[in-house]
Design a protein around this motif. Structure first.
Motif, PDB file in Angstrom:
ATOM      1  N   GLY A  30      17.485  92.477  40.755  1.00  0.00           N
ATOM      2  CA  GLY A  30      16.801  91.660  41.756  1.00  0.00           C
ATOM      3  C   GLY A  30      17.745  91.000  42.731  1.00  0.00           C
ATOM      4  O   GLY A  30      17.334  90.608  43.820  1.00  0.00           O
ATOM      5  N   ILE A  31      19.039  90.885  42.353  1.00  0.00           N
ATOM      6  CA  ILE A  31      20.018  90.314  43.280  1.00  0.00           C
ATOM      7  C   ILE A  31      20.454  91.427  44.240  1.00  0.00           C
ATOM      8  O   ILE A  31      20.837  92.501  43.791  1.00  0.00           O
ATOM      9  CB  ILE A  31      21.249  89.763  42.520  1.00  0.00           C
ATOM     10  CG1 ILE A  31      20.842  88.719  41.489  1.00  0.00           C
ATOM     11  CG2 ILE A  31      22.279  89.212  43.501  1.00  0.00           C
ATOM     12  CD1 ILE A  31      20.433  87.386  42.047  1.00  0.00           C
ATOM     13  N   LEU A  32      20.374  91.152  45.523  1.00  0.00           N
ATOM     14  CA  LEU A  32      20.742  92.153  46.521  1.00  0.00           C
ATOM     15  C   LEU A  32      22.215  92.542  46.399  1.00  0.00           C
ATOM     16  O   LEU A  32      23.065  91.690  46.147  1.00  0.00           O
ATOM     17  CB  LEU A  32      20.492  91.606  47.927  1.00  0.00           C
ATOM     18  CG  LEU A  32      19.025  91.511  48.356  1.00  0.00           C
ATOM     19  CD1 LEU A  32      18.943  90.910  49.755  1.00  0.00           C
ATOM     20  CD2 LEU A  32      18.361  92.875  48.330  1.00  0.00           C
ATOM     21  N   ARG A  54      24.806 100.468  42.517  1.00  0.00           N
ATOM     22  CA  ARG A  54      25.161  99.047  42.387  1.00  0.00           C
ATOM     23  C   ARG A  54      26.596  98.949  41.906  1.00  0.00           C
ATOM     24  O   ARG A  54      27.027  99.714  41.050  1.00  0.00           O
ATOM     25  CB  ARG A  54      24.217  98.340  41.407  1.00  0.00           C
ATOM     26  CG  ARG A  54      22.815  98.187  41.994  1.00  0.00           C
ATOM     27  CD  ARG A  54      21.854  97.520  41.073  1.00  0.00           C
ATOM     28  NE  ARG A  54      21.947  96.073  41.018  1.00  0.00           N
ATOM     29  CZ  ARG A  54      21.433  95.238  41.919  1.00  0.00           C
ATOM     30  NH1 ARG A  54      20.789  95.707  42.962  1.00  0.00           N
ATOM     31  NH2 ARG A  54      21.558  93.932  41.787  1.00  0.00           N
ATOM     32  N   GLN A  55      27.349  98.034  42.510  1.00  0.00           N
ATOM     33  CA  GLN A  55      28.744  97.901  42.112  1.00  0.00           C
ATOM     34  C   GLN A  55      28.934  96.683  41.231  1.00  0.00           C
ATOM     35  O   GLN A  55      28.332  95.630  41.446  1.00  0.00           O
ATOM     36  CB  GLN A  55      29.649  97.773  43.352  1.00  0.00           C
ATOM     37  CG  GLN A  55      31.079  97.443  42.928  1.00  0.00           C
ATOM     38  CD  GLN A  55      32.133  97.821  43.913  1.00  0.00           C
ATOM     39  OE1 GLN A  55      31.885  97.974  45.095  1.00  0.00           O
ATOM     40  NE2 GLN A  55      33.350  97.973  43.427  1.00  0.00           N
ATOM     41  N   GLY A  56      29.779  96.838  40.233  1.00  0.00           N
ATOM     42  CA  GLY A  56      30.112  95.716  39.372  1.00  0.00           C
ATOM     43  C   GLY A  56      31.610  95.625  39.176  1.00  0.00           C
ATOM     44  O   GLY A  56      32.381  96.305  39.860  1.00  0.00           O
ATOM     45  N   LYS A  57      32.035  94.797  38.234  1.00  0.00           N
ATOM     46  CA  LYS A  57      33.448  94.638  37.946  1.00  0.00           C
ATOM     47  C   LYS A  57      33.699  95.002  36.497  1.00  0.00           C
ATOM     48  O   LYS A  57      32.800  94.973  35.668  1.00  0.00           O
ATOM     49  CB  LYS A  57      33.872  93.181  38.196  1.00  0.00           C
ATOM     50  CG  LYS A  57      34.008  92.853  39.662  1.00  0.00           C
ATOM     51  CD  LYS A  57      34.288  91.387  39.883  1.00  0.00           C
ATOM     52  CE  LYS A  57      33.036  90.565  39.643  1.00  0.00           C
ATOM     53  NZ  LYS A  57      33.232  89.131  39.945  1.00  0.00           N
ATOM     54  N   TYR A  58      34.946  95.337  36.226  1.00  0.00           N
ATOM     55  CA  TYR A  58      35.304  95.831  34.917  1.00  0.00           C
ATOM     56  C   TYR A  58      36.673  95.245  34.583  1.00  0.00           C
ATOM     57  O   TYR A  58      37.582  95.310  35.408  1.00  0.00           O
ATOM     58  CB  TYR A  58      35.317  97.356  35.012  1.00  0.00           C
ATOM     59  CG  TYR A  58      36.033  98.109  33.950  1.00  0.00           C
ATOM     60  CD1 TYR A  58      35.673  97.962  32.618  1.00  0.00           C
ATOM     61  CD2 TYR A  58      37.058  98.990  34.259  1.00  0.00           C
ATOM     62  CE1 TYR A  58      36.334  98.671  31.644  1.00  0.00           C
ATOM     63  CE2 TYR A  58      37.713  99.711  33.284  1.00  0.00           C
ATOM     64  CZ  TYR A  58      37.356  99.549  31.976  1.00  0.00           C
ATOM     65  OH  TYR A  58      38.002 100.243  31.015  1.00  0.00           O
ATOM     66  N   GLU A 102      25.074  87.015  37.949  1.00  0.00           N
ATOM     67  CA  GLU A 102      25.653  88.182  37.270  1.00  0.00           C
ATOM     68  C   GLU A 102      25.409  88.168  35.760  1.00  0.00           C
ATOM     69  O   GLU A 102      25.342  87.113  35.144  1.00  0.00           O
ATOM     70  CB  GLU A 102      27.162  88.238  37.531  1.00  0.00           C
ATOM     71  CG  GLU A 102      27.528  88.571  38.972  1.00  0.00           C
ATOM     72  CD  GLU A 102      29.016  88.432  39.264  1.00  0.00           C
ATOM     73  OE1 GLU A 102      29.525  89.180  40.102  1.00  0.00           O
ATOM     74  OE2 GLU A 102      29.670  87.563  38.678  1.00  0.00           O
ATOM     75  N   ASP A 103      25.276  89.363  35.205  1.00  0.00           N
ATOM     76  CA  ASP A 103      25.236  89.544  33.756  1.00  0.00           C
ATOM     77  C   ASP A 103      26.584  90.090  33.307  1.00  0.00           C
ATOM     78  O   ASP A 103      27.288  90.732  34.083  1.00  0.00           O
ATOM     79  CB  ASP A 103      24.169  90.593  33.381  1.00  0.00           C
ATOM     80  CG  ASP A 103      22.762  90.046  33.513  1.00  0.00           C
ATOM     81  OD1 ASP A 103      22.571  88.847  33.280  1.00  0.00           O
ATOM     82  OD2 ASP A 103      21.865  90.837  33.866  1.00  0.00           O
ATOM     83  N   TYR A 104      26.930  89.864  32.037  1.00  0.00           N
ATOM     84  CA  TYR A 104      28.168  90.465  31.534  1.00  0.00           C
ATOM     85  C   TYR A 104      27.915  91.113  30.178  1.00  0.00           C
ATOM     86  O   TYR A 104      26.943  90.794  29.495  1.00  0.00           O
ATOM     87  CB  TYR A 104      29.293  89.430  31.432  1.00  0.00           C
ATOM     88  CG  TYR A 104      29.020  88.344  30.427  1.00  0.00           C
ATOM     89  CD1 TYR A 104      28.410  87.165  30.811  1.00  0.00           C
ATOM     90  CD2 TYR A 104      29.346  88.515  29.079  1.00  0.00           C
ATOM     91  CE1 TYR A 104      28.141  86.170  29.892  1.00  0.00           C
ATOM     92  CE2 TYR A 104      29.073  87.528  28.155  1.00  0.00           C
ATOM     93  CZ  TYR A 104      28.473  86.354  28.567  1.00  0.00           C
ATOM     94  OH  TYR A 104      28.190  85.387  27.649  1.00  0.00           O
ATOM     95  N   ARG A 105      28.793  92.029  29.829  1.00  0.00           N
ATOM     96  CA  ARG A 105      28.712  92.729  28.537  1.00  0.00           C
ATOM     97  C   ARG A 105      30.139  92.807  27.991  1.00  0.00           C
ATOM     98  O   ARG A 105      31.069  93.103  28.751  1.00  0.00           O
ATOM     99  CB  ARG A 105      28.171  94.149  28.784  1.00  0.00           C
ATOM    100  CG  ARG A 105      27.649  94.837  27.548  1.00  0.00           C
ATOM    101  CD  ARG A 105      26.936  96.121  27.917  1.00  0.00           C
ATOM    102  NE  ARG A 105      27.843  97.249  28.021  1.00  0.00           N
ATOM    103  CZ  ARG A 105      27.998  98.018  29.093  1.00  0.00           C
ATOM    104  NH1 ARG A 105      27.333  97.778  30.191  1.00  0.00           N
ATOM    105  NH2 ARG A 105      28.838  99.028  29.085  1.00  0.00           N
ATOM    106  N   VAL A 106      30.314  92.511  26.716  1.00  0.00           N
ATOM    107  CA  VAL A 106      31.650  92.532  26.113  1.00  0.00           C
ATOM    108  C   VAL A 106      31.710  93.627  25.050  1.00  0.00           C
ATOM    109  O   VAL A 106      30.790  93.767  24.255  1.00  0.00           O
ATOM    110  CB  VAL A 106      31.980  91.165  25.472  1.00  0.00           C
ATOM    111  CG1 VAL A 106      33.284  91.219  24.696  1.00  0.00           C
ATOM    112  CG2 VAL A 106      32.033  90.065  26.516  1.00  0.00           C
ATOM    113  N   GLU A 107      32.764  94.417  25.068  1.00  0.00           N
ATOM    114  CA  GLU A 107      32.997  95.419  24.021  1.00  0.00           C
ATOM    115  C   GLU A 107      34.383  95.198  23.442  1.00  0.00           C
ATOM    116  O   GLU A 107      35.332  95.004  24.201  1.00  0.00           O
ATOM    117  CB  GLU A 107      32.973  96.835  24.609  1.00  0.00           C
ATOM    118  CG  GLU A 107      31.599  97.431  24.723  1.00  0.00           C
ATOM    119  CD  GLU A 107      31.632  98.768  25.455  1.00  0.00           C
ATOM    120  OE1 GLU A 107      32.704  99.400  25.537  1.00  0.00           O
ATOM    121  OE2 GLU A 107      30.568  99.159  25.968  1.00  0.00           O
TER     122      GLU A 107
END
Lengths: 81, 81
Positions: A12-14, A37-41, A73-78
């Motif tokens: 939903g965030i542009l 969609r671009q994110g960060k890593y 933003e959402d984040y995911r940790v592995e």
């Protein structure tokens, strides 16, 4: 021990950067793409002696407090061995 | 169908942005971090009717030709249902 953190915009965030990439790849002849969609890593190296649960907690806190903006933003940790 | 592309700097390539993040999180009190490296992450949405093998090939070509700089960066492609 390696920790990987993926940060992406909440649904939903542009994402104008993603839209620009989509437009560019379409101009370059890639067809049938509905959305980009671009994110960060982030790859975080921790000592091998670190406790896995403690590392996960510490990295999740880092992701929440430093690496992402939790409002948009959402984040995911592995954690990897 | 969703494709995920992860782009990271090749080992050995200096990552001043990662170093800056590492320095910042250390100042904020996170200890025992050996290294931080930053990469990019793309989520590409394709029509559900797309052929999985063909999609993987197309996205890999996109990652190689558009999303990464193959001289200094590695990429990884994942296709999800």
């Amino acid at each position: 021990m390696k920790a990987k953190v993926y940060v992406s915009l909440k649904p939903g965030i542009l994402d104008p950067q993603g839209k620009a990439i989509q437009h560019s790849v379409e101009l370059l002849g890639f067809t049938g793409i509905s959305d980009v969609r671009q994110g960060k890593y982030f790859e975080i190296t921790l000592p091998d002696s670190a406790d896995q649960e403690q590392a996960r907690e510490s990295v999740a806190r880092m992701a929440r407090e430093v690496l992402s903006n939790p409002i948009i933003e959402d984040y995911r940790v592995e954690i990897e061995g």
